[in-house]
Design a protein around this motif. Structure first.
Motif, PDB file in Angstrom:
ATOM      1  N   ASN A 219       1.022  -1.117   0.042  1.00  0.00           N
ATOM      2  CA  ASN A 219       0.092  -0.018   0.057  1.00  0.00           C
ATOM      3  C   ASN A 219       0.901   1.313   0.031  1.00  0.00           C
ATOM      4  OD1 ASN A 219      -2.509  -1.558  -0.016  1.00  0.00           O
ATOM      5  ND2 ASN A 219      -2.589  -1.378   2.348  1.00  0.00           N
ATOM      6  N   TYR A 220       2.188   0.975   0.415  1.00  0.00           N
ATOM      7  CA  TYR A 220       3.065   2.369   0.216  1.00  0.00           C
ATOM      8  C   TYR A 220       3.878   2.494  -0.913  1.00  0.00           C
ATOM      9  CZ  TYR A 220       2.128   1.818   5.313  1.00  0.00           C
ATOM     10  OH  TYR A 220       1.419   1.526   6.538  1.00  0.00           O
ATOM     11  N   VAL A 221       3.899   1.630  -1.737  1.00  0.00           N
ATOM     12  CA  VAL A 221       4.794   1.479  -2.869  1.00  0.00           C
ATOM     13  C   VAL A 221       4.731   2.850  -3.799  1.00  0.00           C
ATOM     14  CG1 VAL A 221       5.608   0.344  -5.058  1.00  0.00           C
ATOM     15  CG2 VAL A 221       5.433  -0.833  -2.648  1.00  0.00           C
ATOM     16  N   GLU A 222       3.357   2.991  -4.122  1.00  0.00           N
ATOM     17  CA  GLU A 222       2.916   3.900  -5.071  1.00  0.00           C
ATOM     18  C   GLU A 222       3.461   5.259  -4.505  1.00  0.00           C
ATOM     19  OE1 GLU A 222      -0.898   6.015  -7.375  1.00  0.00           O
ATOM     20  OE2 GLU A 222      -1.089   4.203  -6.483  1.00  0.00           O
ATOM     21  N   SER A 223       3.195   5.487  -3.259  1.00  0.00           N
ATOM     22  CA  SER A 223       3.746   6.675  -2.606  1.00  0.00           C
ATOM     23  C   SER A 223       5.405   6.854  -2.522  1.00  0.00           C
ATOM     24  CB  SER A 223       3.008   7.079  -1.125  1.00  0.00           C
ATOM     25  OG  SER A 223       3.481   5.949  -0.474  1.00  0.00           O
ATOM     26  N   TRP A 224       5.851   5.997  -2.234  1.00  0.00           N
ATOM     27  CA  TRP A 224       7.329   5.753  -2.360  1.00  0.00           C
ATOM     28  C   TRP A 224       7.729   6.362  -3.933  1.00  0.00           C
ATOM     29  CZ3 TRP A 224       8.592   0.406   0.229  1.00  0.00           C
ATOM     30  CH2 TRP A 224       8.283   0.358   1.334  1.00  0.00           C
ATOM     31  N   GLU A 225       7.119   5.656  -4.888  1.00  0.00           N
ATOM     32  CA  GLU A 225       7.583   6.168  -6.184  1.00  0.00           C
ATOM     33  C   GLU A 225       7.467   7.416  -6.662  1.00  0.00           C
ATOM     34  OE1 GLU A 225       6.777   1.716  -8.409  1.00  0.00           O
ATOM     35  OE2 GLU A 225       5.168   3.121  -8.204  1.00  0.00           O
ATOM     36  N   GLU A 226       6.542   8.093  -5.947  1.00  0.00           N
ATOM     37  CA  GLU A 226       6.008   9.386  -6.389  1.00  0.00           C
ATOM     38  C   GLU A 226       7.003  10.668  -6.121  1.00  0.00           C
ATOM     39  OE1 GLU A 226       2.275  10.121  -4.508  1.00  0.00           O
ATOM     40  OE2 GLU A 226       1.123   8.952  -5.938  1.00  0.00           O
ATOM     41  N   CYS A 227       7.063  11.441  -7.019  1.00  0.00           N
ATOM     42  CA  CYS A 227       7.620  12.947  -6.771  1.00  0.00           C
ATOM     43  C   CYS A 227       6.853  13.923  -7.133  1.00  0.00           C
ATOM     44  CB  CYS A 227       8.751  13.033  -7.857  1.00  0.00           C
ATOM     45  SG  CYS A 227      10.476  12.721  -7.497  1.00  0.00           S
ATOM     46  N   ASP A 228       6.905  14.857  -5.999  1.00  0.00           N
ATOM     47  CA  ASP A 228       5.906  16.225  -5.912  1.00  0.00           C
ATOM     48  C   ASP A 228       6.154  16.895  -7.401  1.00  0.00           C
ATOM     49  OD1 ASP A 228       5.106  15.354  -3.690  1.00  0.00           O
ATOM     50  OD2 ASP A 228       6.318  16.776  -2.238  1.00  0.00           O
ATOM     51  N   SER A 229       5.149  17.285  -7.804  1.00  0.00           N
ATOM     52  CA  SER A 229       5.096  18.172  -9.082  1.00  0.00           C
ATOM     53  C   SER A 229       5.419  17.572 -10.043  1.00  0.00           C
ATOM     54  CB  SER A 229       5.824  19.387  -8.729  1.00  0.00           C
ATOM     55  OG  SER A 229       5.224  20.276  -7.592  1.00  0.00           O
ATOM     56  N   ASN A 230       5.348  16.348 -10.315  1.00  0.00           N
ATOM     57  CA  ASN A 230       5.815  15.545 -11.493  1.00  0.00           C
ATOM     58  C   ASN A 230       7.326  15.830 -11.779  1.00  0.00           C
ATOM     59  OD1 ASN A 230       3.430  14.362 -12.060  1.00  0.00           O
ATOM     60  ND2 ASN A 230       2.592  16.203 -13.024  1.00  0.00           N
ATOM     61  N   ARG A 231       8.133  15.876 -10.812  1.00  0.00           N
ATOM     62  CA  ARG A 231       9.569  15.871 -10.847  1.00  0.00           C
ATOM     63  C   ARG A 231      10.477  14.563 -11.272  1.00  0.00           C
ATOM     64  NH1 ARG A 231      10.782  19.733  -5.650  1.00  0.00           N
ATOM     65  NH2 ARG A 231       9.699  21.700  -6.409  1.00  0.00           N
ATOM     66  N   THR A 232      11.225  14.679 -11.848  1.00  0.00           N
ATOM     67  CA  THR A 232      12.012  13.615 -12.522  1.00  0.00           C
ATOM     68  C   THR A 232      12.660  12.879 -11.040  1.00  0.00           C
ATOM     69  OG1 THR A 232      12.596  14.238 -14.543  1.00  0.00           O
ATOM     70  CG2 THR A 232      13.774  12.384 -13.763  1.00  0.00           C
ATOM     71  N   VAL A 233      13.224  13.581 -10.151  1.00  0.00           N
ATOM     72  CA  VAL A 233      13.772  13.117  -8.949  1.00  0.00           C
ATOM     73  C   VAL A 233      13.450  14.351  -8.022  1.00  0.00           C
ATOM     74  CG1 VAL A 233      16.078  14.472  -9.316  1.00  0.00           C
ATOM     75  CG2 VAL A 233      16.004  12.256  -8.276  1.00  0.00           C
ATOM     76  N   CYS A 234      13.418  13.340  -6.667  1.00  0.00           N
ATOM     77  CA  CYS A 234      13.311  14.261  -5.461  1.00  0.00           C
ATOM     78  C   CYS A 234      13.973  13.721  -4.458  1.00  0.00           C
ATOM     79  CB  CYS A 234      11.707  14.293  -5.174  1.00  0.00           C
ATOM     80  SG  CYS A 234      10.983  12.563  -5.445  1.00  0.00           S
ATOM     81  N   PRO A 235      15.229  14.073  -4.320  1.00  0.00           N
ATOM     82  CA  PRO A 235      16.049  13.363  -3.022  1.00  0.00           C
ATOM     83  C   PRO A 235      15.645  14.231  -1.686  1.00  0.00           C
ATOM     84  CG  PRO A 235      17.419  14.863  -4.559  1.00  0.00           C
ATOM     85  CD  PRO A 235      16.223  14.679  -5.251  1.00  0.00           C
TER      86      PRO A 235
END
Length: 310
Positions: A219-235
């Protein structure tokens, strides 16, 4: 030694686990686990480009090169990269701010683990969308650095306090062995788990993590994969998570001279395992976004020496 020879030697060393890690990064087991998990979540196109960029010695396995940046030979040859493995935060603040924290020891901006992740993402994306840029970067190095640093930013003490250098200055005992707190989180927790719970076989631990991802953590995988504002990377959010975990778990009850045993190990292992899983899922998601519309990259981008900061 030329770059091609250096890469060949380093690649062979990684494939056969003849690493000299000196307590850097997650340690070879942690980085291998993160990249092995990532391999299972790469899109078909991303996997094709990754395999094209990997050195021959990796034999098509991303996990085989994920500790490359920690090799003694690499750190000596690319001394400038040492500051890119971590970011130090103000003591006891327990939060991360890119503009405040992302700099090296002499104050040069963007020289930290999150800055490096942005940089090598940009290099790989530039090669995909502007083929002429292939001649500016070594894309094999960029891939290996990015894969390594996405792992590093998930280790809580790679975003630890400046005063103790992310736990490196906190000398204590891990059971009967002398260690520092940073090394405990890099290596000791994982190695102890592999020995005690997984039959001294890292692959068994990786398989357990993969099962947790598809079952307990699905249930958490989708949120782990996301980046805010459709960014490519979000470290930056990953670093914020890490320093928060460092405050809540890594530093707690780990004072200089203390002995860390079962209580510490058993309560911290779930944190470590979840961070390994998150690192793998997020690395794959990042590479999938980078290479989503990327064709095969020519060999030109693999021959330029030095994946320096843009």
């Amino acid at each position: 030694m030329g770059f091609s020879e250096l890469l060949r030697v380093c690649g062979v060393a990684i494939v056969f686990f003849q690493l000299i890690t000196a307590g850097f990064g997650w340690g070879q087991h942690g980085h291998y686990a993160i990249c092995k998990i990532a391999e299972g979540y790469l899109s078909e196109n991303a996997m094709a480009v990754v395999k094209e960029l990997l050195p021959e010695s990796a034999e098509g396995e991303l996990a085989a090169v994920c500790s490359w940046a920690d090799l003694f030979q690499v750190r000596s040859h690319y001394y400038w990269s040492r500051a890119l493995h971590y970011v130090d935060t103000p003591d006891f603040r327990c939060n991360y701010d890119y503009s405040r924290d992302c700099h090296d020891s002499v104050g040069r901006k963007s020289r930290c683990v999150t800055g490096a992740i942005y940089n090598y993402t940009q290099q790989l994306m530039s090669a995909c969308h502007n083929p002429a840029s292939e001649f500016r970067y070594n894309l094999t190095e960029a891939l290996m650095f990015l894969s390594h640093f996405v792992g590093d930013v998930h280790q809580p003490l790679h975003c630890g306090f400046l005063g103790d250098l992310g736990g490196n200055r906190i000398q204590l005992h891990w059971y009967r062995r002398k260690a520092n707190l940073h090394h405990v989180w890099d290596t000791e927790i994982i190695d102890t788990a592999v020995k005690n719970f997984y039959g001294s076989d890292l692959n068994n631990m990786i398989e357990a993590l993969q099962r947790n991802i598809t079952e307990n953590w699905s249930n958490y995988v989708e949120s782990w994969e996301e980046c805010d504002s459709n960014r490519t990377v979000c470290p930056n959010p990953y670093a914020s998570e890490s320093v928060s975990l460092a405050c809540k778990y890594a530093y707690r009850n780990a004072t200089p001279g203390s002995v860390l045993g079962d209580d510490y190990f058993l309560s911290r292992l779930p944190i470590v395992e979840r961070r390994l899983a998150q690192g793998g899922v997020r690395l794959a998601a990042t590479l999938n976004r980078i290479f989503k519309s990327c064709g095969l990259i020519s060999n030109a981008g693999r021959e330029v020496q030095g994946a320096r900061l843009a």
